[in-house]
Design a protein around this motif. Structure first.
Motif, PDB file in Angstrom:
ATOM      1  N   VAL A  52       0.953  -1.117   0.026  1.00  0.00           N
ATOM      2  CA  VAL A  52      -0.154   0.100  -0.027  1.00  0.00           C
ATOM      3  C   VAL A  52       0.763   1.197  -0.015  1.00  0.00           C
ATOM      4  O   VAL A  52       2.112   1.113   0.310  1.00  0.00           O
ATOM      5  CB  VAL A  52      -0.928  -0.047   1.145  1.00  0.00           C
ATOM      6  CG1 VAL A  52      -1.919  -0.955   1.271  1.00  0.00           C
ATOM      7  CG2 VAL A  52      -0.014  -0.121   2.347  1.00  0.00           C
ATOM      8  N   PRO A  53       0.468   2.447  -0.463  1.00  0.00           N
ATOM      9  CA  PRO A  53      -1.089   2.691  -0.715  1.00  0.00           C
ATOM     10  C   PRO A  53      -1.618   2.436  -2.066  1.00  0.00           C
ATOM     11  O   PRO A  53      -0.449   2.105  -3.033  1.00  0.00           O
ATOM     12  CB  PRO A  53      -1.324   4.249  -0.507  1.00  0.00           C
ATOM     13  CG  PRO A  53       0.210   4.706  -1.172  1.00  0.00           C
ATOM     14  CD  PRO A  53       1.199   3.707  -0.317  1.00  0.00           C
ATOM     15  N   LEU A  54      -2.691   2.316  -2.271  1.00  0.00           N
ATOM     16  CA  LEU A  54      -3.448   2.201  -3.718  1.00  0.00           C
ATOM     17  C   LEU A  54      -4.405   2.990  -3.803  1.00  0.00           C
ATOM     18  O   LEU A  54      -5.297   3.076  -2.877  1.00  0.00           O
ATOM     19  CB  LEU A  54      -3.702   0.598  -3.830  1.00  0.00           C
ATOM     20  CG  LEU A  54      -3.929   0.233  -5.505  1.00  0.00           C
ATOM     21  CD1 LEU A  54      -2.995   0.537  -6.375  1.00  0.00           C
ATOM     22  CD2 LEU A  54      -4.642  -0.968  -5.303  1.00  0.00           C
ATOM     23  N   LEU A  55      -4.629   3.900  -4.884  1.00  0.00           N
ATOM     24  CA  LEU A  55      -5.699   4.745  -4.913  1.00  0.00           C
ATOM     25  C   LEU A  55      -6.468   4.362  -6.255  1.00  0.00           C
ATOM     26  O   LEU A  55      -5.931   4.316  -7.255  1.00  0.00           O
ATOM     27  CB  LEU A  55      -5.204   6.198  -5.031  1.00  0.00           C
ATOM     28  CG  LEU A  55      -6.170   7.179  -5.236  1.00  0.00           C
ATOM     29  CD1 LEU A  55      -6.837   7.595  -3.665  1.00  0.00           C
ATOM     30  CD2 LEU A  55      -5.763   8.437  -5.445  1.00  0.00           C
ATOM     31  N   GLN A  56      -7.713   3.947  -5.960  1.00  0.00           N
ATOM     32  CA  GLN A  56      -8.695   3.911  -7.359  1.00  0.00           C
ATOM     33  C   GLN A  56      -9.221   5.087  -7.463  1.00  0.00           C
ATOM     34  O   GLN A  56     -10.112   5.518  -6.724  1.00  0.00           O
ATOM     35  CB  GLN A  56      -9.694   2.730  -6.638  1.00  0.00           C
ATOM     36  CG  GLN A  56     -10.776   2.343  -7.772  1.00  0.00           C
ATOM     37  CD  GLN A  56     -11.585   1.024  -7.418  1.00  0.00           C
ATOM     38  OE1 GLN A  56     -12.141   1.276  -6.537  1.00  0.00           O
ATOM     39  NE2 GLN A  56     -11.332   0.029  -8.050  1.00  0.00           N
ATOM     40  N   LEU A  57      -9.201   5.592  -8.730  1.00  0.00           N
ATOM     41  CA  LEU A  57      -9.517   6.787  -9.300  1.00  0.00           C
ATOM     42  C   LEU A  57     -11.254   6.795  -9.506  1.00  0.00           C
ATOM     43  O   LEU A  57     -11.587   5.643  -9.471  1.00  0.00           O
ATOM     44  CB  LEU A  57      -8.841   7.323 -10.578  1.00  0.00           C
ATOM     45  CG  LEU A  57      -7.493   7.276 -10.373  1.00  0.00           C
ATOM     46  CD1 LEU A  57      -6.662   7.731 -11.665  1.00  0.00           C
ATOM     47  CD2 LEU A  57      -6.940   8.095  -9.234  1.00  0.00           C
ATOM     48  N   ASP A  58     -11.778   7.988  -9.769  1.00  0.00           N
ATOM     49  CA  ASP A  58     -13.192   7.842  -9.977  1.00  0.00           C
ATOM     50  C   ASP A  58     -13.627   7.204 -11.173  1.00  0.00           C
ATOM     51  O   ASP A  58     -14.726   6.333 -10.923  1.00  0.00           O
ATOM     52  CB  ASP A  58     -13.621   9.371 -10.226  1.00  0.00           C
ATOM     53  CG  ASP A  58     -13.487  10.238  -8.875  1.00  0.00           C
ATOM     54  OD1 ASP A  58     -13.227   9.522  -7.908  1.00  0.00           O
ATOM     55  OD2 ASP A  58     -13.294  11.448  -9.118  1.00  0.00           O
ATOM     56  N   ASP A  59     -12.760   6.793 -12.133  1.00  0.00           N
ATOM     57  CA  ASP A  59     -13.062   6.099 -13.281  1.00  0.00           C
ATOM     58  C   ASP A  59     -12.805   4.501 -13.252  1.00  0.00           C
ATOM     59  O   ASP A  59     -12.571   4.102 -14.265  1.00  0.00           O
ATOM     60  CB  ASP A  59     -12.542   6.811 -14.537  1.00  0.00           C
ATOM     61  CG  ASP A  59     -10.953   6.604 -14.482  1.00  0.00           C
ATOM     62  OD1 ASP A  59     -10.280   6.286 -13.496  1.00  0.00           O
ATOM     63  OD2 ASP A  59     -10.230   7.218 -15.506  1.00  0.00           O
ATOM     64  N   GLY A  60     -12.192   4.127 -11.971  1.00  0.00           N
ATOM     65  CA  GLY A  60     -11.733   2.935 -11.901  1.00  0.00           C
ATOM     66  C   GLY A  60     -10.241   2.544 -11.890  1.00  0.00           C
ATOM     67  O   GLY A  60      -9.826   1.431 -11.515  1.00  0.00           O
ATOM     68  N   GLN A  61      -9.591   3.377 -12.463  1.00  0.00           N
ATOM     69  CA  GLN A  61      -8.085   3.185 -12.707  1.00  0.00           C
ATOM     70  C   GLN A  61      -7.407   3.140 -11.369  1.00  0.00           C
ATOM     71  O   GLN A  61      -8.001   3.630 -10.357  1.00  0.00           O
ATOM     72  CB  GLN A  61      -7.362   4.401 -13.739  1.00  0.00           C
ATOM     73  CG  GLN A  61      -7.934   4.215 -14.974  1.00  0.00           C
ATOM     74  CD  GLN A  61      -7.133   5.125 -16.050  1.00  0.00           C
ATOM     75  OE1 GLN A  61      -6.120   4.880 -16.323  1.00  0.00           O
ATOM     76  NE2 GLN A  61      -7.804   6.068 -16.417  1.00  0.00           N
ATOM     77  N   LEU A  62      -6.414   2.512 -11.501  1.00  0.00           N
ATOM     78  CA  LEU A  62      -5.765   2.264 -10.190  1.00  0.00           C
ATOM     79  C   LEU A  62      -4.198   3.007 -10.256  1.00  0.00           C
ATOM     80  O   LEU A  62      -3.586   2.772 -11.017  1.00  0.00           O
ATOM     81  CB  LEU A  62      -5.310   0.721  -9.825  1.00  0.00           C
ATOM     82  CG  LEU A  62      -6.830  -0.024  -9.447  1.00  0.00           C
ATOM     83  CD1 LEU A  62      -6.267  -1.462  -9.431  1.00  0.00           C
ATOM     84  CD2 LEU A  62      -7.352   0.566  -8.133  1.00  0.00           C
ATOM     85  N   LEU A  63      -4.115   3.553  -9.348  1.00  0.00           N
ATOM     86  CA  LEU A  63      -2.766   4.313  -9.072  1.00  0.00           C
ATOM     87  C   LEU A  63      -2.057   3.972  -7.936  1.00  0.00           C
ATOM     88  O   LEU A  63      -2.416   3.992  -6.791  1.00  0.00           O
ATOM     89  CB  LEU A  63      -2.910   5.767  -9.032  1.00  0.00           C
ATOM     90  CG  LEU A  63      -1.951   6.682  -8.974  1.00  0.00           C
ATOM     91  CD1 LEU A  63      -0.957   6.726 -10.507  1.00  0.00           C
ATOM     92  CD2 LEU A  63      -2.126   8.374  -9.060  1.00  0.00           C
TER      93      LEU A  63
END
Length: 202
Positions: A52-63
């Motif tokens: 971690v961390p992992l961020l799921q964006l509003d459109d579902g993509q992962l950063l």
């Protein structure tokens, strides 16, 4: 957005910045020992890197990658106080600190968390790390924050990494400027909110 986090890790940086920028988000805890999420998903399927961390964006993509997530959140919010504008020297000063914390402090904790290393080996690594923190402390002697009087994403990162000293028995108590700095950061509303959120999330 959704933040995948684990208490006591560098995901706290993203948590702090999400609160500081008041961006709406949900959060989901990850148990790194089992690599299962709170929804009982296999975390490796979300992030094959496993951390971690992992961020799921509003459109579902992962950063992924904490420093990149921090930069994304500040720029998405338009907070040039947290990360100054492209092309300014102030920006590169913040990124200079970000790079130092990542390469010289963050990674230097890894041996101290390694259960396969004996006490003598850990003592050598701890001494090297203490010297690095001593240098950081000296830089803070006349500053409220890393970049003078402005709280930036690098401060969120240093606060998080320095907190690990308590987990590995690294005594930073003699570093007075650093201790003053950390006490001040701990009282910031976004930092308090992020720590409470992580401590109470099941």
């Amino acid at each position: 957005m959704k933040l995948f986090f684990t208490p006591g890790t560098c995901s706290l940086v993203a948590h702090i910045l999400l609160h500081e920028t008041a961006q709406p988000f949900t959060q989901e805890r990850v148990e790194l020992a089992s690599h299962r999420t709170a929804q009982n998903e296999d975390y490796y399927e979300l992030n094959p890197k496993g951390y971690v961390p992992l961020l799921q964006l509003d459109d579902g993509q992962l950063l992924s990658e904490g420093p990149v997530i921090a930069q994304y959140l500040c720029e998405r919010a338009g907070r040039t106080d947290l990360l100054p504008a492209v092309g300014t020297l102030e920006r590169y000063r913040v990124l200079e600190w970000q790079a130092y914390i990542s390469s010289e402090l963050h990674k230097s904790f890894s041996p101290l968390f390694n259960p396969s290393l004996d006490a003598a080996a850990k003592a050598v690594f701890a001494d090297v790390l203490l010297k690095k923190f001593s240098w950081v402390s000296a830089q803070l002697a006349e500053r409220r924050y890393l970049c003078n009087e402005r709280f930036t994403l690098a401060d969120a990162y240093l606060f998080t990494v320095a907190s690990w000293s308590q987990l590995v028995g690294l005594d930073l108590s003699a570093l007075v400027p650093l201790q003053r700095y950390l006490a001040g950061i701990a009282e910031l509303p976004a930092v308090r909110a992020a720590r409470i959120s992580e401590a109470t999330q099941d």
